[in-house]
Write an enzyme that holds these catalytic residues in place. Structure first.
Site, PDB file in Angstrom:
ATOM      1  CE  LYS A 180      -1.620   2.912   2.794  1.00  0.00           C
ATOM      2  NZ  LYS A 180      -1.756   4.114   1.960  1.00  0.00           N
TER       3      LYS A 180
ATOM      4  N   GLY B 143       6.825   4.759   8.532  1.00  0.00           N
ATOM      5  CA  GLY B 143       5.969   5.927   8.702  1.00  0.00           C
ATOM      6  C   GLY B 143       6.163   6.535  10.073  1.00  0.00           C
ATOM      7  CB  SER B 144       4.081   8.880  11.947  1.00  0.00           C
ATOM      8  OG  SER B 144       2.857   8.178  11.934  1.00  0.00           O
ATOM      9  CB  THR B 145       6.734   7.256  16.370  1.00  0.00           C
ATOM     10  OG1 THR B 145       8.063   7.339  15.827  1.00  0.00           O
ATOM     11  CG2 THR B 145       6.786   6.490  17.679  1.00  0.00           C
TER      12      THR B 145
ATOM     13  CB  VAL C 244       0.694   5.358  11.892  1.00  0.00           C
ATOM     14  CG1 VAL C 244       0.094   4.207  11.089  1.00  0.00           C
ATOM     15  CG2 VAL C 244      -0.140   6.621  11.684  1.00  0.00           C
ATOM     16  N   GLY C 245       2.802   3.695  13.760  1.00  0.00           N
ATOM     17  CA  GLY C 245       3.566   2.476  14.044  1.00  0.00           C
ATOM     18  C   GLY C 245       3.097   1.813  15.335  1.00  0.00           C
TER      19      GLY C 245
ATOM     20  CD  GLU D 220      13.499   0.640   9.122  1.00  0.00           C
ATOM     21  OE1 GLU D 220      13.915   1.518   9.907  1.00  0.00           O
ATOM     22  OE2 GLU D 220      14.182  -0.342   8.787  1.00  0.00           O
TER      23      GLU D 220
ATOM     24  CB  CYS E  24      13.144   8.695   8.563  1.00  0.00           C
ATOM     25  SG  CYS E  24      13.919   7.613   7.369  1.00  0.00           S
TER      26      CYS E  24
ATOM     27  CD  GLU F 220      10.534  12.459  11.841  1.00  0.00           C
ATOM     28  OE1 GLU F 220       9.450  11.940  12.126  1.00  0.00           O
ATOM     29  OE2 GLU F 220      11.432  11.875  11.217  1.00  0.00           O
TER      30      GLU F 220
HETATM   31  P1  TAP Z   1       2.179   7.942   8.385  1.00  0.00           P
HETATM   32  O1  TAP Z   1       1.058   8.888   8.506  1.00  0.00           O
HETATM   33  O2  TAP Z   1       2.498   7.085   9.537  1.00  0.00           O
HETATM   34  O3  TAP Z   1       1.853   7.073   7.067  1.00  0.00           O
HETATM   35  C1  TAP Z   1       2.687   6.053   6.604  1.00  0.00           C
HETATM   36  C2  TAP Z   1       1.851   5.027   5.847  1.00  0.00           C
HETATM   37  O4  TAP Z   1       0.958   4.392   6.767  1.00  0.00           O
HETATM   38  C3  TAP Z   1       0.969   5.636   4.759  1.00  0.00           C
HETATM   39  O5  TAP Z   1       0.886   4.734   3.673  1.00  0.00           O
HETATM   40  C4  TAP Z   1      -0.377   5.746   5.478  1.00  0.00           C
HETATM   41  O6  TAP Z   1      -1.482   5.808   4.623  1.00  0.00           O
HETATM   42  C5  TAP Z   1      -0.381   4.475   6.295  1.00  0.00           C
HETATM   43  N1  TAP Z   1      -1.315   4.484   7.419  1.00  0.00           N
HETATM   44  C6  TAP Z   1      -1.863   5.555   8.058  1.00  0.00           C
HETATM   45  N2  TAP Z   1      -2.691   5.129   9.035  1.00  0.00           N
HETATM   46  C7  TAP Z   1      -2.693   3.774   9.002  1.00  0.00           C
HETATM   47  C8  TAP Z   1      -3.361   2.768   9.776  1.00  0.00           C
HETATM   48  N3  TAP Z   1      -4.173   3.063  10.762  1.00  0.00           N
HETATM   49  N4  TAP Z   1      -3.119   1.474   9.455  1.00  0.00           N
HETATM   50  C9  TAP Z   1      -2.268   1.140   8.488  1.00  0.00           C
HETATM   51  N5  TAP Z   1      -1.619   2.046   7.717  1.00  0.00           N
HETATM   52  C10 TAP Z   1      -1.819   3.354   7.984  1.00  0.00           C
HETATM   53  O7  TAP Z   1       3.536   8.657   8.048  1.00  0.00           O
HETATM   54  P2  TAP Z   1       3.793   9.765   6.942  1.00  0.00           P
HETATM   55  O8  TAP Z   1       3.254  11.056   7.414  1.00  0.00           O
HETATM   56  O9  TAP Z   1       3.353   9.267   5.618  1.00  0.00           O
HETATM   57  O10 TAP Z   1       5.394   9.774   6.907  1.00  0.00           O
HETATM   58  C11 TAP Z   1       6.111  10.559   7.776  1.00  0.00           C
HETATM   59  C12 TAP Z   1       6.705   9.762   8.900  1.00  0.00           C
HETATM   60  O11 TAP Z   1       7.344   8.578   8.415  1.00  0.00           O
HETATM   61  C13 TAP Z   1       7.791  10.490   9.623  1.00  0.00           C
HETATM   62  O12 TAP Z   1       7.635  10.347  11.012  1.00  0.00           O
HETATM   63  C14 TAP Z   1       9.077   9.807   9.195  1.00  0.00           C
HETATM   64  O13 TAP Z   1      10.147   9.872  10.059  1.00  0.00           O
HETATM   65  C15 TAP Z   1       8.628   8.428   8.991  1.00  0.00           C
HETATM   66  N6  TAP Z   1       9.527   7.758   8.062  1.00  0.00           N
HETATM   67  C16 TAP Z   1      10.416   6.868   8.560  1.00  0.00           C
HETATM   68  C17 TAP Z   1      11.297   6.250   7.714  1.00  0.00           C
HETATM   69  C18 TAP Z   1      12.260   5.252   8.240  1.00  0.00           C
HETATM   70  S1  TAP Z   1      13.044   4.380   7.135  1.00  0.00           S
HETATM   71  N7  TAP Z   1      12.461   5.054   9.500  1.00  0.00           N
HETATM   72  C19 TAP Z   1      11.268   6.527   6.366  1.00  0.00           C
HETATM   73  C20 TAP Z   1      10.362   7.432   5.890  1.00  0.00           C
HETATM   74  C21 TAP Z   1       9.478   8.048   6.770  1.00  0.00           C
HETATM   75  P3  TAP Z   1      -2.055   7.205   4.047  1.00  0.00           P
HETATM   76  O14 TAP Z   1      -1.564   7.279   2.698  1.00  0.00           O
HETATM   77  O15 TAP Z   1      -3.542   7.113   4.103  1.00  0.00           O
HETATM   78  O16 TAP Z   1      -1.537   8.290   4.928  1.00  0.00           O
END
Ligand code: TAP
Length: 453
Positions: free
Chosen positions: A154, A207-209, A211-212, A229, A263, A356
């Site tokens: 996804k 993704g975010s901590t 949602v993780g 991650e 990240c 962050e």
């Molecule tokens: P999130 O909001 O956590 O979204 C990440 C993914 O999870 C998206 O595909 C999102 O879908 C999906 N998601 C959201 N809610 C969900 C749920 N309840 N169940 C399952 N999946 C769900 O993060 P973001 O805003 O896209 O990315 C930013 C964050 O990611 C930052 O904190 C960043 O540090 C972290 N990040 C970490 C890394 C590594 S490698 N550690 C790399 C990149 C980013 P949608 O498309 O609907 O939002």
């Protein structure tokens, strides 16, 4: 059925409308993946490797097309997007060698022969964020396929275009139907269903901590395997005995790459107090020299942020009374632009120092000595990345061992190399991706004893 219109972040113009996947369609895809896995796991190691190599070649042949899609749909500078497509090719090629090397052990035991097998887990759900749609997809996809798992991915709702195209390239390369599927849609619908569906045996989430944490709770219900991650707030530590010119010249790229939506961004620069003034003098022209502009133009180093909402979030960390030391440039007019911004001095409890930001904002803070530097670097719930600049080898090793983070570089800012393990300490994640052992994370070890009596 609902849909999402992908917006070019540099122009605010629509790029393409993508239909959302429903829960019913997600279930059907998971069931297809489970059926496909029954035969994919039995494809001989050399044939599985050959198919992955063909997939890599297909990605390579379409890298310019993939880069252009990422530039239009995510605002990544075309040079960076080309590198990202190349990373998908390289990661596929690297793990194409893994099926033929997926060996178990023969363990000495009395009364017979004991051997271990690495059995594929089954269907893997891959949940990808918007900041690096291509590389992060490949980090989970390639080792999972190599292990004999099938993958349902996804992509983030805002950035699905390259993942959709990569799945088409997989079919064109000869991967059987159902082995790799991409389901564009919402995390709360498709992502949640991947977590909840019993046929999905592992989730790889970036993704975010926040949602993780929810995903970890959901996986616990099925004792589902999980790799996380998550976020970071990494330190770039500059000692007085370092090559200060090089440290200052490279510091902007360690945090403003991908407009800070990284990240691994070294978003806290910690500088030994005795060289702070000199460092700041050298940092200013380096920050002002970052080429911010049209991502489709060759030579652009930094593009826009992903969306208007994200730009507003980043800007909230730089209120009117913020101590802005200096700033780089950003275009006027349409696009979600935000200039590279350096904050100094900044209080240790200021949100810009603790949170962050995921944008092109960096803080600079002095430290007194080595112990102080390590304590400051560790004063965060995160632990993903970081850099250490020093001319003293012993200090480099001591500080590298002292900083609680998964990936460190000394006198450089390299972070993600597909040959080496990548992942976070503390709240930055769980498990490791990439490197020689990544395939193991998509298998369970089976132990078999054969009696010789
Ligand atoms: P999130 O909001 O956590 O979204 C990440 C993914 O999870 C998206 O595909 C999102 O879908 C999906 N998601 C959201 N809610 C969900 C749920 N309840 N169940 C399952 N999946 C769900 O993060 P973001 O805003 O896209 O990315 C930013 C964050 O990611 C930052 O904190 C960043 O540090 C972290 N990040 C970490 C890394 C590594 S490698 N550690 C790399 C990149 C980013 P949608 O498309 O609907 O939002």
């Amino acid at each position: 059925m609902t849909s999402y219109t992908v917006i070019n972040p540099a122009t605010e113009q629509p790029v393409r409308q993508i239909e959302h996947t429903t829960v019913e369609q997600t279930d059907a895809a998971i069931e297809r993946a489970a059926r496909a896995e029954e035969s994919w796991r039995n494809v001989g190691p050399s044939d599985r490797g050959r198919l992955l190599r063909r997939f890599a070649e297909q990605v390579d042949a379409h890298s310019a097309e993939l880069a252009a899609l990422e530039t239009a749909g995510s605002g990544h500078p075309v040079g960076a997007a080309t590198w990202e497509a190349g990373q998908v090719r390289d990661v596929l090629m690297y793990y194409a060698a893994a099926p033929e090397r997926l060996t178990g052990k023969q363990i000495p035991v009395p009364g017979g022969l004991d051997v271990t097998f690495h059995e594929p887990l089954g269907v893997v759900g891959l949940i990808v964020p918007w900041n690096f749609p291509m590389p992060i997809l490949s980090w989970g996809l390639a080792p999972a396929l190599a292990a004999g798992c099938t993958v349902v991915a996804k992509p983030a709702e805002m950035t699905p275009l390259t993942a959709i195209r990569i799945a088409e390239l997989a079919l064109e390369a000869g991967l059987p139907e159902g082995v790799f599927q991409v389901l564009p849609g919402k995390g709360s619908v498709v992502g949640q269903r991947l977590v909840d569906h019993p046929l999905v045996r592992k989730i790889v989430f970036t993704g975010s901590t926040e949602v993780g944490q929810q995903i970890m709770t959901g996986c616990a219900r099925h004792i589902k395997r999980l790799t996380l991650e998550l976020g970071g707030k990494s330190a770039n530590i500059v000692f007085a005995d370092a090559d200060i010119e090089k440290a200052a010249a490279t510091a902007p790229y360690a945090v403003f790459d991908n407009a800070g939506q990284d990240c691994c961004a070294r978003s806290r620069i910690l500088v030994e107090a005795s060289v702070l003034d000199k460092f700041m003098e050298l940092l200013e022209p380096a920050v002002k020299g970052v080429q911010v502009g049209d991502p489709a133009a060759a030579g652009t180093e930094m593009g826009p942020l992903i969306s208007a909402a994200h730009r507003a979030h980043v800007a909230s960390y730089v209120p009117g009374d913020a101590q802005v030391a200096f700033r780089g440039t950003a275009p006027d007019g349409p696009g979600f632009w935000y200039p590279p911004t350096v904050l100094a001095p900044v209080a240790a409890d200021a949100p810009a120092y603790t949170d962050e930001i995921f944008g092109p904002v960096v803080t600079v803070t002095p430290f007194a000595d080595e112990a102080d530097a390590i304590a400051m670097a560790n004063d965060t719930p995160y632990g993903l990345s970081g850099s250490i600049w020093t001319g003293n080898v012993g200090r480099a090793i001591r500080v590298a061992r002292g900083v609680e983070t998964g990936n460190l570089s000394v006198n450089s800012h390299s972070s993600v190399r597909y040959w080496t393990p990548f992942g976070g300490f503390k709240q930055s994640g769980l498990g490791r991706e990439l490197g020689p052992d990544a395939v193991d994370a998509f298998t369970d070890v089976k132990n078999v004893f054969i009696s010789t009596d």
